[in-house]
Design a protein around this motif. Structure first.
Motif, PDB file in Angstrom:
ATOM      1  N   VAL A  90      46.346  50.763  34.314  1.00 30.47           N
ATOM      2  CA  VAL A  90      44.892  50.630  34.420  1.00 30.47           C
ATOM      3  C   VAL A  90      44.443  49.376  33.676  1.00 30.47           C
ATOM      4  CG1 VAL A  90      42.664  51.666  33.799  1.00 30.47           C
ATOM      5  CG2 VAL A  90      44.530  53.108  34.651  1.00 30.47           C
ATOM      6  N   GLU A  91      43.660  48.555  34.348  1.00 28.34           N
ATOM      7  CA  GLU A  91      43.054  47.380  33.727  1.00 28.34           C
ATOM      8  C   GLU A  91      41.614  47.646  33.325  1.00 28.34           C
ATOM      9  OE1 GLU A  91      43.608  44.165  36.529  1.00 28.34           O
ATOM     10  OE2 GLU A  91      45.471  43.621  35.515  1.00 28.34           O
ATOM     11  N   GLN A  92      40.928  48.458  34.136  1.00 25.00           N
ATOM     12  CA  GLN A  92      39.528  48.757  33.857  1.00 25.00           C
ATOM     13  C   GLN A  92      39.133  50.019  34.607  1.00 25.00           C
ATOM     14  OE1 GLN A  92      36.920  45.465  34.604  1.00 25.00           O
ATOM     15  NE2 GLN A  92      35.085  46.707  34.502  1.00 25.00           N
ATOM     16  N   ALA A  93      38.356  50.867  33.958  1.00 24.51           N
ATOM     17  CA  ALA A  93      37.796  52.056  34.603  1.00 24.51           C
ATOM     18  C   ALA A  93      36.296  52.034  34.348  1.00 24.51           C
ATOM     19  CB  ALA A  93      38.425  53.322  34.051  1.00 24.51           C
ATOM     20  N   THR A  94      35.526  52.064  35.428  1.00 21.64           N
ATOM     21  CA  THR A  94      34.072  51.961  35.323  1.00 21.64           C
ATOM     22  C   THR A  94      33.433  53.222  35.879  1.00 21.64           C
ATOM     23  OG1 THR A  94      34.257  49.572  35.661  1.00 21.64           O
ATOM     24  CG2 THR A  94      32.071  50.548  35.911  1.00 21.64           C
ATOM     25  N   PHE A  95      32.623  53.877  35.066  1.00 20.48           N
ATOM     26  CA  PHE A  95      31.888  55.066  35.486  1.00 20.48           C
ATOM     27  C   PHE A  95      30.693  54.617  36.309  1.00 20.48           C
ATOM     28  CE2 PHE A  95      28.453  58.138  34.802  1.00 20.48           C
ATOM     29  CZ  PHE A  95      29.076  59.306  35.206  1.00 20.48           C
ATOM     30  N   ASN A  98      28.629  58.981  40.503  1.00 23.93           N
ATOM     31  CA  ASN A  98      29.334  59.969  41.308  1.00 23.93           C
ATOM     32  C   ASN A  98      30.830  59.679  41.466  1.00 23.93           C
ATOM     33  OD1 ASN A  98      28.647  57.726  42.875  1.00 23.93           O
ATOM     34  ND2 ASN A  98      28.740  58.889  44.772  1.00 23.93           N
ATOM     35  N   PHE A  99      31.291  58.519  41.029  1.00 25.60           N
ATOM     36  CA  PHE A  99      32.721  58.233  41.078  1.00 25.60           C
ATOM     37  C   PHE A  99      33.105  57.238  39.998  1.00 25.60           C
ATOM     38  CE2 PHE A  99      30.986  54.921  43.799  1.00 25.60           C
ATOM     39  CZ  PHE A  99      31.772  53.812  43.538  1.00 25.60           C
ATOM     40  N   LEU A 100      34.418  57.145  39.762  1.00 26.59           N
ATOM     41  CA  LEU A 100      34.988  56.147  38.861  1.00 26.59           C
ATOM     42  C   LEU A 100      35.643  55.067  39.712  1.00 26.59           C
ATOM     43  CD1 LEU A 100      36.963  58.372  36.326  1.00 26.59           C
ATOM     44  CD2 LEU A 100      34.764  57.275  35.945  1.00 26.59           C
ATOM     45  N   GLU A 101      35.409  53.827  39.348  1.00 24.08           N
ATOM     46  CA  GLU A 101      36.138  52.731  39.965  1.00 24.08           C
ATOM     47  C   GLU A 101      37.239  52.353  38.992  1.00 24.08           C
ATOM     48  OE1 GLU A 101      34.565  49.110  42.304  1.00 24.08           O
ATOM     49  OE2 GLU A 101      34.880  48.421  40.237  1.00 24.08           O
ATOM     50  N   VAL A 102      38.482  52.571  39.416  1.00 26.01           N
ATOM     51  CA  VAL A 102      39.646  52.306  38.572  1.00 26.01           C
ATOM     52  C   VAL A 102      40.386  51.108  39.150  1.00 26.01           C
ATOM     53  CG1 VAL A 102      41.766  53.247  37.597  1.00 26.01           C
ATOM     54  CG2 VAL A 102      39.813  54.764  38.011  1.00 26.01           C
ATOM     55  N   GLN A 103      40.439  50.040  38.367  1.00 20.89           N
ATOM     56  CA  GLN A 103      41.164  48.839  38.776  1.00 20.89           C
ATOM     57  C   GLN A 103      42.483  48.814  38.023  1.00 20.89           C
ATOM     58  OE1 GLN A 103      38.461  45.631  37.996  1.00 20.89           O
ATOM     59  NE2 GLN A 103      37.017  46.314  39.554  1.00 20.89           N
ATOM     60  N   SER A 104      43.574  48.688  38.780  1.00 18.55           N
ATOM     61  CA  SER A 104      44.908  48.748  38.193  1.00 18.55           C
ATOM     62  C   SER A 104      45.760  47.586  38.675  1.00 18.55           C
ATOM     63  CB  SER A 104      45.594  50.059  38.584  1.00 18.55           C
ATOM     64  OG  SER A 104      44.843  51.167  38.154  1.00 18.55           O
ATOM     65  N   ALA A 105      46.777  47.279  37.884  1.00 18.33           N
ATOM     66  CA  ALA A 105      47.761  46.257  38.252  1.00 18.33           C
ATOM     67  C   ALA A 105      49.067  46.963  38.585  1.00 18.33           C
ATOM     68  CB  ALA A 105      47.967  45.289  37.099  1.00 18.33           C
ATOM     69  N   VAL A 106      49.719  46.483  39.655  1.00 20.08           N
ATOM     70  CA  VAL A 106      51.017  47.022  40.034  1.00 20.08           C
ATOM     71  C   VAL A 106      52.039  45.890  39.946  1.00 20.08           C
ATOM     72  CG1 VAL A 106      49.986  48.792  41.500  1.00 20.08           C
ATOM     73  CG2 VAL A 106      50.644  46.622  42.503  1.00 20.08           C
ATOM     74  N   ALA A 107      53.307  46.232  40.109  1.00 20.49           N
ATOM     75  CA  ALA A 107      54.383  45.242  40.025  1.00 20.49           C
ATOM     76  C   ALA A 107      54.082  44.056  40.929  1.00 20.49           C
ATOM     77  CB  ALA A 107      55.708  45.882  40.408  1.00 20.49           C
ATOM     78  N   GLY A 108      54.418  42.884  40.469  1.00 20.96           N
ATOM     79  CA  GLY A 108      54.190  41.676  41.241  1.00 20.96           C
ATOM     80  C   GLY A 108      52.805  41.083  41.040  1.00 20.96           C
ATOM     81  N   GLY A 109      51.994  41.699  40.173  1.00 20.71           N
ATOM     82  CA  GLY A 109      50.677  41.161  39.873  1.00 20.71           C
ATOM     83  C   GLY A 109      49.572  41.592  40.819  1.00 20.71           C
ATOM     84  N   CYS A 110      49.880  42.400  41.811  1.00 20.49           N
ATOM     85  CA  CYS A 110      48.873  42.883  42.757  1.00 20.49           C
ATOM     86  C   CYS A 110      47.885  43.795  42.037  1.00 20.49           C
ATOM     87  CB  CYS A 110      49.585  43.637  43.877  1.00 20.49           C
ATOM     88  SG  CYS A 110      48.519  44.295  45.145  1.00 20.49           S
ATOM     89  N   ARG A 111      46.610  43.654  42.388  1.00 23.68           N
ATOM     90  CA  ARG A 111      45.572  44.532  41.831  1.00 23.68           C
ATOM     91  C   ARG A 111      45.145  45.526  42.901  1.00 23.68           C
ATOM     92  NH1 ARG A 111      43.162  39.968  38.564  1.00 23.68           N
ATOM     93  NH2 ARG A 111      43.186  40.842  36.468  1.00 23.68           N
ATOM     94  N   VAL A 112      44.920  46.760  42.485  1.00 22.34           N
ATOM     95  CA  VAL A 112      44.499  47.817  43.401  1.00 22.34           C
ATOM     96  C   VAL A 112      43.288  48.511  42.807  1.00 22.34           C
ATOM     97  CG1 VAL A 112      45.162  49.981  44.529  1.00 22.34           C
ATOM     98  CG2 VAL A 112      46.848  48.152  44.243  1.00 22.34           C
ATOM     99  N   ASP A 149      36.876  34.148  51.395  1.00 20.47           N
ATOM    100  CA  ASP A 149      37.875  33.273  50.790  1.00 20.47           C
ATOM    101  C   ASP A 149      39.045  34.058  50.230  1.00 20.47           C
ATOM    102  OD1 ASP A 149      36.209  32.693  47.590  1.00 20.47           O
ATOM    103  OD2 ASP A 149      36.503  34.491  48.754  1.00 20.47           O
ATOM    104  N   GLY A 150      39.142  35.309  50.524  1.00 18.77           N
ATOM    105  CA  GLY A 150      40.245  36.114  50.024  1.00 18.77           C
ATOM    106  C   GLY A 150      40.020  37.551  50.411  1.00 18.77           C
ATOM    107  N   VAL A 151      40.768  38.424  49.808  1.00 15.79           N
ATOM    108  CA  VAL A 151      40.657  39.837  50.110  1.00 15.79           C
ATOM    109  C   VAL A 151      39.471  40.426  49.369  1.00 15.79           C
ATOM    110  CG1 VAL A 151      41.856  42.027  49.895  1.00 15.79           C
ATOM    111  CG2 VAL A 151      43.120  39.986  50.492  1.00 15.79           C
ATOM    112  N   ARG A 152      38.675  41.185  50.085  1.00  9.41           N
ATOM    113  CA  ARG A 152      37.573  41.896  49.437  1.00  9.41           C
ATOM    114  C   ARG A 152      38.166  43.101  48.742  1.00  9.41           C
ATOM    115  NH1 ARG A 152      32.557  42.461  53.323  1.00  9.41           N
ATOM    116  NH2 ARG A 152      31.609  42.996  51.368  1.00  9.41           N
ATOM    117  N   GLY A 153      37.622  43.443  47.624  1.00  5.70           N
ATOM    118  CA  GLY A 153      38.176  44.538  46.856  1.00  5.70           C
ATOM    119  C   GLY A 153      39.306  43.981  46.020  1.00  5.70           C
ATOM    120  N   ALA A 154      40.409  44.630  46.049  1.00  6.54           N
ATOM    121  CA  ALA A 154      41.537  44.183  45.253  1.00  6.54           C
ATOM    122  C   ALA A 154      42.564  43.521  46.139  1.00  6.54           C
ATOM    123  CB  ALA A 154      42.154  45.363  44.526  1.00  6.54           C
ATOM    124  N   ALA A 155      43.310  42.604  45.585  1.00  5.14           N
ATOM    125  CA  ALA A 155      44.325  41.900  46.360  1.00  5.14           C
ATOM    126  C   ALA A 155      45.637  42.630  46.285  1.00  5.14           C
ATOM    127  CB  ALA A 155      44.492  40.490  45.820  1.00  5.14           C
TER     128      ALA A 155
END
Length: 155
Positions: A90-95, A98-112, A149-155
């Motif tokens: 987890v890189e960031q969790a934002t309340f 009605n939901f949490l937005e959880v931004q995480s890093a996975v192997a290879g530097g990809c963000r989800v 100019d790139g992927v919307r959301g996480a790359a």
């Protein structure tokens, strides 16, 4: 008004939520070319290209597969059999109410990015988690043009 009059209306807008909530059929144009025509549900869940997928909302691209943030689950234990999953930090969790937005890093530097129920738990920067989704939630699309100019959301 359209239902009362029983006639066809044409609405031109750049507001995706407005189009999806008001229209029975949506035409997605890209530089004057028709990318896809269909119901809002069909376009969102079964886009014909990366452009259409990204134009209508956030998409995580994981090894070439698209997964919308609301389809990504976050867990502290390994996911059940029959689902796709990857370990992440987890890189960031934002309340967001009605939901949490959880931004995480996975192997290879990809963000989800995951949009998960606020009742699903509490996550903090540095937490080791598993991100998982159902195979039917995957978007398998060509590497065609994208909506910016790139992927919307996480790359």
């Amino acid at each position: 008004m359209q239902a009362e009059l029983g006639i066809t209306f044409v609405l031109v807008t750049h507001d995706q939520e407005e189009a999806m909530s008001l229209c029975q059929q949506v035409a997605i144009l890209n530089h004057g070319k028709l990318e896809q025509l269909g119901s809002p549900r069909d376009l969102y869940l079964s886009p014909s290209s990366r452009f259409v997928a990204e134009f209508l909302g956030k998409v995580n691209w994981i090894d070439g597969i698209g997964v919308r943030p609301e389809a990504v689950r976050v867990a502290t234990e390994a996911p059940p059999d029959g689902v796709r999953g990857i370990p992440a930090t987890v890189e960031q969790a934002t309340f967001l109410g009605n939901f949490l937005e959880v931004q995480s890093a996975v192997a290879g530097g990809c963000r989800v990015t995951a949009e998960t129920s606020r009742l699903n738990g509490h996550y903090q920067r540095g937490d080791r988690v598993f991100l998982w989704w159902q195979p039917q939630d995957e978007l398998h699309l060509s590497n065609g043009p994208t909506a910016g100019d790139g992927v919307r959301g996480a790359a």
